[in-house]
Design a protein around this motif. Structure first.
Motif, PDB file in Angstrom:
ATOM      1  N   ILE A   9       0.852  -1.192   0.000  1.00  0.00           N
ATOM      2  CA  ILE A   9       0.000   0.000   0.000  1.00  0.00           C
ATOM      3  C   ILE A   9       0.887   1.241   0.000  1.00  0.00           C
ATOM      4  N   VAL A  10       0.636   2.122  -0.947  1.00  0.00           N
ATOM      5  CA  VAL A  10       1.398   3.364  -1.061  1.00  0.00           C
ATOM      6  C   VAL A  10       0.500   4.515  -0.641  1.00  0.00           C
ATOM      7  N   GLY A  11       0.827   5.118   0.495  1.00  0.00           N
ATOM      8  CA  GLY A  11      -0.008   6.167   1.078  1.00  0.00           C
ATOM      9  C   GLY A  11      -0.916   5.567   2.139  1.00  0.00           C
ATOM     10  N   PHE A  12      -0.819   6.051   3.371  1.00  0.00           N
ATOM     11  CA  PHE A  12      -1.610   5.460   4.453  1.00  0.00           C
ATOM     12  C   PHE A  12      -2.448   6.516   5.155  1.00  0.00           C
ATOM     13  N   GLY A  13      -3.106   7.358   4.331  1.00  0.00           N
ATOM     14  CA  GLY A  13      -4.106   8.278   4.859  1.00  0.00           C
ATOM     15  C   GLY A  13      -5.427   7.549   4.998  1.00  0.00           C
ATOM     16  N   VAL A  14      -6.528   8.273   4.837  1.00  0.00           N
ATOM     17  CA  VAL A  14      -7.862   7.671   4.982  1.00  0.00           C
ATOM     18  C   VAL A  14      -8.031   6.513   4.014  1.00  0.00           C
ATOM     19  N   ALA A  15      -7.710   6.730   2.737  1.00  0.00           N
ATOM     20  CA  ALA A  15      -7.897   5.677   1.738  1.00  0.00           C
ATOM     21  C   ALA A  15      -7.021   4.472   2.018  1.00  0.00           C
ATOM     22  N   GLY A  62       2.762  -8.580  -4.861  1.00  0.00           N
ATOM     23  CA  GLY A  62       2.211  -8.899  -6.177  1.00  0.00           C
ATOM     24  C   GLY A  62       1.342  -7.796  -6.722  1.00  0.00           C
ATOM     25  N   LEU A  63       0.800  -6.999  -5.821  1.00  0.00           N
ATOM     26  CA  LEU A  63      -0.106  -5.928  -6.215  1.00  0.00           C
ATOM     27  C   LEU A  63       0.250  -4.661  -5.451  1.00  0.00           C
ATOM     28  N   VAL A  64       0.288  -3.553  -6.148  1.00  0.00           N
ATOM     29  CA  VAL A  64       0.554  -2.254  -5.528  1.00  0.00           C
ATOM     30  C   VAL A  64      -0.744  -1.459  -5.513  1.00  0.00           C
ATOM     31  N   ALA A  65      -1.168  -1.042  -4.329  1.00  0.00           N
ATOM     32  CA  ALA A  65      -2.367  -0.214  -4.168  1.00  0.00           C
ATOM     33  C   ALA A  65      -1.932   1.235  -4.003  1.00  0.00           C
ATOM     34  N   LEU A  66      -2.286   2.066  -4.975  1.00  0.00           N
ATOM     35  CA  LEU A  66      -1.839   3.455  -4.988  1.00  0.00           C
ATOM     36  C   LEU A  66      -2.905   4.350  -4.350  1.00  0.00           C
ATOM     37  N   CYS A  67      -2.649   4.745  -3.111  1.00  0.00           N
ATOM     38  CA  CYS A  67      -3.566   5.588  -2.342  1.00  0.00           C
ATOM     39  C   CYS A  67      -2.973   6.973  -2.153  1.00  0.00           C
ATOM     40  N   VAL A  68      -2.261   7.441  -3.157  1.00  0.00           N
ATOM     41  CA  VAL A  68      -1.669   8.778  -3.167  1.00  0.00           C
ATOM     42  C   VAL A  68      -2.600   9.713  -3.928  1.00  0.00           C
ATOM     43  N   PRO A  69      -2.370  11.041  -3.892  1.00  0.00           N
ATOM     44  CA  PRO A  69      -3.236  11.975  -4.616  1.00  0.00           C
ATOM     45  C   PRO A  69      -3.306  11.667  -6.115  1.00  0.00           C
ATOM     46  N   PRO A  70      -4.429  11.983  -6.762  1.00  0.00           N
ATOM     47  CA  PRO A  70      -4.629  11.650  -8.181  1.00  0.00           C
ATOM     48  C   PRO A  70      -3.535  12.158  -9.096  1.00  0.00           C
ATOM     49  N   GLY A  71      -2.981  13.325  -8.799  1.00  0.00           N
ATOM     50  CA  GLY A  71      -2.002  13.920  -9.681  1.00  0.00           C
ATOM     51  C   GLY A  71      -0.738  13.108  -9.879  1.00  0.00           C
ATOM     52  N   GLY A  72      -0.450  12.160  -8.997  1.00  0.00           N
ATOM     53  CA  GLY A  72       0.758  11.369  -9.156  1.00  0.00           C
ATOM     54  C   GLY A  72       0.524   9.906  -9.470  1.00  0.00           C
ATOM     55  N   ARG A  73      -0.739   9.497  -9.586  1.00  0.00           N
ATOM     56  CA  ARG A  73      -1.025   8.058  -9.654  1.00  0.00           C
ATOM     57  C   ARG A  73      -0.589   7.404 -10.957  1.00  0.00           C
ATOM     58  N   ALA A  74      -0.865   8.041 -12.082  1.00  0.00           N
ATOM     59  CA  ALA A  74      -0.616   7.382 -13.366  1.00  0.00           C
ATOM     60  C   ALA A  74       0.857   7.048 -13.554  1.00  0.00           C
ATOM     61  N   GLY A  75       1.734   7.991 -13.204  1.00  0.00           N
ATOM     62  CA  GLY A  75       3.159   7.737 -13.359  1.00  0.00           C
ATOM     63  C   GLY A  75       3.638   6.597 -12.479  1.00  0.00           C
ATOM     64  N   LEU A  76       3.145   6.552 -11.243  1.00  0.00           N
ATOM     65  CA  LEU A  76       3.517   5.465 -10.343  1.00  0.00           C
ATOM     66  C   LEU A  76       2.962   4.134 -10.841  1.00  0.00           C
TER      67      LEU A  76
END
Length: 313
Positions: A9-15, A62-76
């Motif tokens: 999990i990338v980003g451990f805020g609310v989402a 095996g799976l990366v869950a991207l819970c970062v702000p939308p502006g950086g998600r696609a590149g990650l």
């Protein structure tokens, strides 16, 4: 740690915490590590990854869950796919349809599944999906109301940055039911908006508009953070039937038969998304409902809202 579905999990805020709770309810799945840059954020008992590279190099992920702000998600997402990881994107998954297409192209090349945490899609019964809603005679109305004080958008720095957040109430709460409308009505063709209200430049607190779909179907919608009334309601009317989703309860009238599907807690729907991702990884096919391609429509609508508010600002 080795699990059938090992998640980073990338980003451990609310989402991120919601993702962790969803995984707790899924047997055979688990969190391998959490990547959270803020040292003040408590990640509980979960192992903390030292860096993005470390997480990508971990064979148990095996799976990366991207819970970062939308502006950086696609590149990650692209980097994760290139590293051989399946990807689950929080909503909204990207800031433009072009970003969606770029991620999808890498997913096709690598053969890895990409899903989107638009969990409300799981509410749609098969009978509703099988009916025809994409026709010129179909009209729909959507209202989403969830109060958010102005301070909400200042609490986390990225929420007041339109480049990172893609907007305000429309992008982060309206997205769910706008996406449901797209699942039923098809691909949007145009979006017409009235002047939005904003708490800061590019951060909307009320948006009203009309979406016309390629099929000729139309959707009139309002999303607001300025009312104390909490409501989510989508009504779709066609020549042979109708559908209503109110606060998670689905009612259909198709072919003269009326049916009601009771509300399923949102937390359970998030687990269902992870269950779909596990199935996609096992079969090599895209997720059945929460697939990335289905997010093109709602991303296009939100991009139109963001462009309009940026101009007015």
């Amino acid at each position: 740690m080795s699990t059938r579905l090992g998640v980073g999990i990338v980003g451990f805020g609310v989402a991120g915490r919601q993702h962790a709770a969803a995984l707790e309810r899924l047997p055979g799945a688990g969190i391998v590590s959490v990547l959270e840059e803020a040292s003040t954020v408590d990640t509980g008992d979960h192992r903390r990854a030292g860096s993005w590279r470390e997480l990508l190099d971990d064979p148990d992920v095996g799976l990366v869950a991207l819970c970062v702000p939308p502006g950086g998600r696609a590149g990650l997402a692209v980097q994760a796919l290139e590293a051989g990881k399946a990807v689950l994107l929080e909503k909204p998954p990207a800031v433009s349809v072009a970003e969606i297409d770029a991620v999808a192209a890498v997913a096709r090349r690598t053969g890895l599944p990409v899903g989107v945490m638009l969990q409300h899609r799981m509410r749609l019964p098969d009978a509703a999906l099988a009916a025809t809603w994409s026709a010129p005679s179909v009209t729909a109305v959507l209202e989403v109301s969830r109060f958010r004080p102005p301070a909400h958008y200042r609490r986390a720095g990225w929420r007041s940055d339109p480049a990172a957040a893609l907007g305000g109430i429309s992008a982060h709460l309206g997205v769910h039911y706008l996406d449901l409308a797209c699942q039923l009505l098809g691909q949007p063709e145009s979006v017409r908006l009235t002047p939005a209200r904003e708490v800061a430049a590019g951060i909307d607190t009320r948006v009203t508009g009309v979406v016309t779909f390629v099929s000729g179907a139309t959707l009139a919608f309002t999303v607001t953070a300025e009312s104390m009334v909490r409501s989510e309601r989508l009504q779709v009317l066609g020549p042979d039937g109708g559908l209503n989703i109110t606060d998670g309860t689905v009612m259909t009238q198709i072919g003269g038969a009326e049916r009601t599907w009771p509300t399923v807690p949102t937390a359970e729907l998030r687990t269902d998304v992870y269950r779909e991702m596990a199935e996609a990884m096992a079969t090599g096919r895209p997720p059945a409902r929460c697939h990335l391609d289905g997010a093109r429509g709602v991303t296009g609508i939100l991009s139109s809202v963001a462009g309009a508010t940026a101009v007015m600002a």
